[in-house]
Design a protein around this motif. Sequence first.
Motif, PDB file in Angstrom:
ATOM      1  N   ASN A   1      -5.754   4.285  -4.259  1.00 51.21           N
ATOM      2  CA  ASN A   1      -5.274   4.445  -2.476  1.00 51.21           C
ATOM      3  C   ASN A   1      -4.109   3.821  -2.921  1.00 51.21           C
ATOM      4  OD1 ASN A   1      -6.773   7.068  -2.662  1.00 51.21           O
ATOM      5  ND2 ASN A   1      -8.070   4.909  -0.508  1.00 51.21           N
TER       6      ASN A   1
ATOM      7  N   THR B   1      -0.964   3.337   0.940  1.00 52.26           N
ATOM      8  CA  THR B   1      -0.927   3.697   2.250  1.00 52.26           C
ATOM      9  C   THR B   1       0.722   4.121   2.192  1.00 52.26           C
ATOM     10  OG1 THR B   1      -1.278   1.150   2.330  1.00 52.26           O
ATOM     11  CG2 THR B   1      -3.227   2.665   2.381  1.00 52.26           C
TER      12      THR B   1
ATOM     13  N   THR C   1      -3.982   8.442  -4.692  1.00 50.69           N
ATOM     14  CA  THR C   1      -3.715   9.301  -3.329  1.00 50.69           C
ATOM     15  C   THR C   1      -3.595   9.061  -2.229  1.00 50.69           C
ATOM     16  OG1 THR C   1      -6.769   9.491  -4.121  1.00 50.69           O
ATOM     17  CG2 THR C   1      -5.886  10.026  -1.212  1.00 50.69           C
TER      18      THR C   1
ATOM     19  N   VAL D   1      -1.498   7.894   1.485  1.00 53.93           N
ATOM     20  CA  VAL D   1      -2.476   7.542   2.892  1.00 53.93           C
ATOM     21  C   VAL D   1      -1.487   7.417   3.593  1.00 53.93           C
ATOM     22  CG1 VAL D   1      -4.284   6.596   4.326  1.00 53.93           C
ATOM     23  CG2 VAL D   1      -4.530   6.958   2.275  1.00 53.93           C
ATOM     24  N   LYS D   2      -0.772   8.905   4.604  1.00 54.44           N
ATOM     25  CA  LYS D   2       0.389   8.206   4.906  1.00 54.44           C
ATOM     26  C   LYS D   2      -0.048   8.482   6.832  1.00 54.44           C
ATOM     27  CE  LYS D   2       1.263  13.044   4.255  1.00 54.44           C
ATOM     28  NZ  LYS D   2       2.292  13.884   4.001  1.00 54.44           N
TER      29      LYS D   2
ATOM     30  N   GLU E   1       2.943  16.341   7.990  1.00 54.58           N
ATOM     31  CA  GLU E   1       1.327  15.956   8.408  1.00 54.58           C
ATOM     32  C   GLU E   1       0.763  14.329   8.565  1.00 54.58           C
ATOM     33  OE1 GLU E   1      -1.452  18.603   6.842  1.00 54.58           O
ATOM     34  OE2 GLU E   1      -0.539  20.059   8.388  1.00 54.58           O
TER      35      GLU E   1
ATOM     36  N   ASP F   1      -2.183  11.586   8.450  1.00 50.35           N
ATOM     37  CA  ASP F   1      -3.718  10.666   8.132  1.00 50.35           C
ATOM     38  C   ASP F   1      -4.071  10.185   9.155  1.00 50.35           C
ATOM     39  OD1 ASP F   1      -4.393  12.209   5.635  1.00 50.35           O
ATOM     40  OD2 ASP F   1      -2.689  10.742   4.946  1.00 50.35           O
ATOM     41  N   SER F   2      -3.063   9.032   9.661  1.00 48.32           N
ATOM     42  CA  SER F   2      -3.255   8.313  10.722  1.00 48.32           C
ATOM     43  C   SER F   2      -2.736   8.133  11.866  1.00 48.32           C
ATOM     44  CB  SER F   2      -3.717   7.179  10.432  1.00 48.32           C
ATOM     45  OG  SER F   2      -3.201   5.597  11.357  1.00 48.32           O
TER      46      SER F   2
ATOM     47  N   TYR G   1      -8.463   1.391   3.682  1.00 48.28           N
ATOM     48  CA  TYR G   1      -8.619   2.492   2.692  1.00 48.28           C
ATOM     49  C   TYR G   1      -8.808   1.690   1.045  1.00 48.28           C
ATOM     50  CZ  TYR G   1      -6.465   4.362   7.128  1.00 48.28           C
ATOM     51  OH  TYR G   1      -6.566   5.345   7.971  1.00 48.28           O
TER      52      TYR G   1
END
Length: 568
Positions: free
Chosen positions: A118, A120, A156, A158-159, A254, A256-257, A326
Motif C-alpha cells: 500500500n 497512502t 495499491t 489509498v487516496k 474518486e 478512498d477516504s 493501511y
Amino acid sequence: MVFKEVIVLSIFESLNSKEIFSVSKTDIEKAIEIPPQGKMGDYAFPCFLLASIMKKSPAQIAAELGKSIQHPYIEHVDVVGPYVNFFLNRQAVGRKIIDEILKKKARYGDLSIGQGENITIDLSSPNIAKPFSMGHLRSTVIGNALANIVEKCGFTSVKINHLGDWGTQFGKLITAYKMWGDEERVKANPIQELLALYVRFHEEAEKDFELEEEGRHWFKKLEDGDEEALYLWKWFRTASLKEFGRIYQLLGIEFDSYHGEAFYNDKMEAVIKELEEKNLLTESDGAMVVRLEESNLPPCLIKKSDGATLYATRDLAAALYRKREYHFAKSFYVVGGEQALHFKQLFLVLKKMGYTWADELYHIPFGMMLKDGKKMSTRKGKIVLLEEVLHDAIKAARDAIESRNPNLENKDEIARMVGVGAVIFHDLKNDRLNDIEFSLEAMLTFEGETGPYLQYTYARTCSLLRKSHVPNSHTSLYEVFEDDKVWPIIFLLSRFEEVIASAFFELNPSRIAKYLLDLSQQFNKYYGTVKILEENDGLVARLKLVKATSIVLREGLRLLGIGTPERM
C-alpha cells in the motif's frame, strides 16, 4: 520489454568478465544517456565513471567495451571517444515490442516494483466553507496521476482527501456568520456566501483587532464541543462536500477516504501523552513544543498556550492512524512547497518518537498556481473558481466540435473529456516544482502541446483502424519497422515502461506527459508522410504499429487522469 536493461546487462556482464565488480547495474543505468541525434545511436554509455576504477582513460575503456559487447537486440556499437553508442536491431526490437503491446494491451508497461504493498496518498485536501479554487487543482491532479502511476508499478494506492475541516478559520467563519450572516442566503448559495463572509471578516479585522480574538474564542468553543458551534460547523461541512462532489465527478476522481482534520480530534490526546511519556515535550512561553535544534530546525509546536491544538498535532495523529489502518509501505503528501518546513518537522518528530517507518514518508511539493504573477488568495477574494474553468473549457470544446464536426455523436460526453483533459494536461505537462501562470486561453488551445492534441492523435489512430481493410492474402512483413520513418515511433513505444518507472521514482507525472507529446508528434509526422492504409505488403505491419500506438496513448492518458474519445 525495456531495451535499456539489455544495454545495462551487456555492459555489466562485460565488466564482470574483466573482473570489475565494484560497478553496479544501478551505476551503469544512471550513466546511460539517449543521444541528442538518432544518427549517434539509440543509447550511449559514457565511460568516465570507470576511469578511476580501471586506471585507464575513458576513451581506452570505451574501445575495449565496444569490442566485447554482443546481444541479439544490439545491431552494432560505435565508439566515439569516451562514448560507447548502441544501435538496436530495428527488426528484432520492432517485432518484439509490437507483439508485446498487442498481446498485453492496457497491461503493457505494468511493473512489479510494489508487490501489492500500500501507498497512502494525501491529495486535494480543500478547506471546507471555501470555494474549490484553481489553487487546489495542482494537488488534486498531481496526486491522482501519482495514484495511477503507483498502481501501474504494482502498488495499491489509498487516496485520502485530508479535508481542511478544522482550525482557527472556522472560529472566524462562525464569528462572521453570527455577525453578518443570513441563513436563507447561505442555504441558497452556501460556498459563495460563506466566502463573502470570510473575506469580510478579514477586511473588518484590519480595523477591529478584537475580531481576531473573537474568532479564536469561537474555535475554542468548537473544540470544546459547544452545541451551536458544532451545528454551524457540520452545516458548513455538509454543504461544502456536496459542492466539491460535483467538481470531483467532472474530473473523474474518486477517493478512498475523506477523513479530514476533524477526524483526528479524539486521537490527539494519545499523541500528546506519548510525546510526554517519551520526554519529547518542552514548555515554551506556555506552549508545548518538540525541540529540533539538532536538525537546525525551529521547534515543532504541538499545543498552544490556550490549549488549542495545531496542524502538527493532527498530522502526527493522522500518520499514526494511517500506519495502523493501511500498513503502508510509503506515504505521500501532495502538498504545496510552502509547507516544506511543516513536513520536515513532522517527519523528524515521528523519528524521535522511535518510528523508523517515518523514513518512508514523502512530502511531494509543487509550484504555485499564479494569477498575474501572484499567489491566489481566498482571504482577499482573489481566486479563480475551478468549477467555472472546467465549465468554460467544456463549452469551448463543445463549440470546437460544432464548428469542425457538427454531426459527431455523443458531443456532450466528448466535450467533457476534451475540456477537462485540456485543464488537467495544462497542469501535468509542467514539471511539478514549477509555478504555473493561470491562463484560460493557454489551457483551451486545441493545438500544440495540449491535452486535446494528444486526444486528437488517439482519435486519429482509432479512425485509421476503423477504415482499415486487410485482405486474407496479406502477410505480416516486419521489414517496415526498419524504415527511418517508423523507427522513432518504435523506439518511443519501447521506452514506455522506462518512462513509467522514471515518473514513479521521480514522483513526477510530467515525465509521462512529455513522453506522450513526443509519441504523438512522431506518429503525426509518420501519418503525414506515409500512406498507412495503402494495400501492399507492409499494410499489416503498419496497422499493427497504429494499434500499438493507440494502446500506449490511451494507457498513458489514463495514467494522467485524462479520457480518450475515439472520435473528435
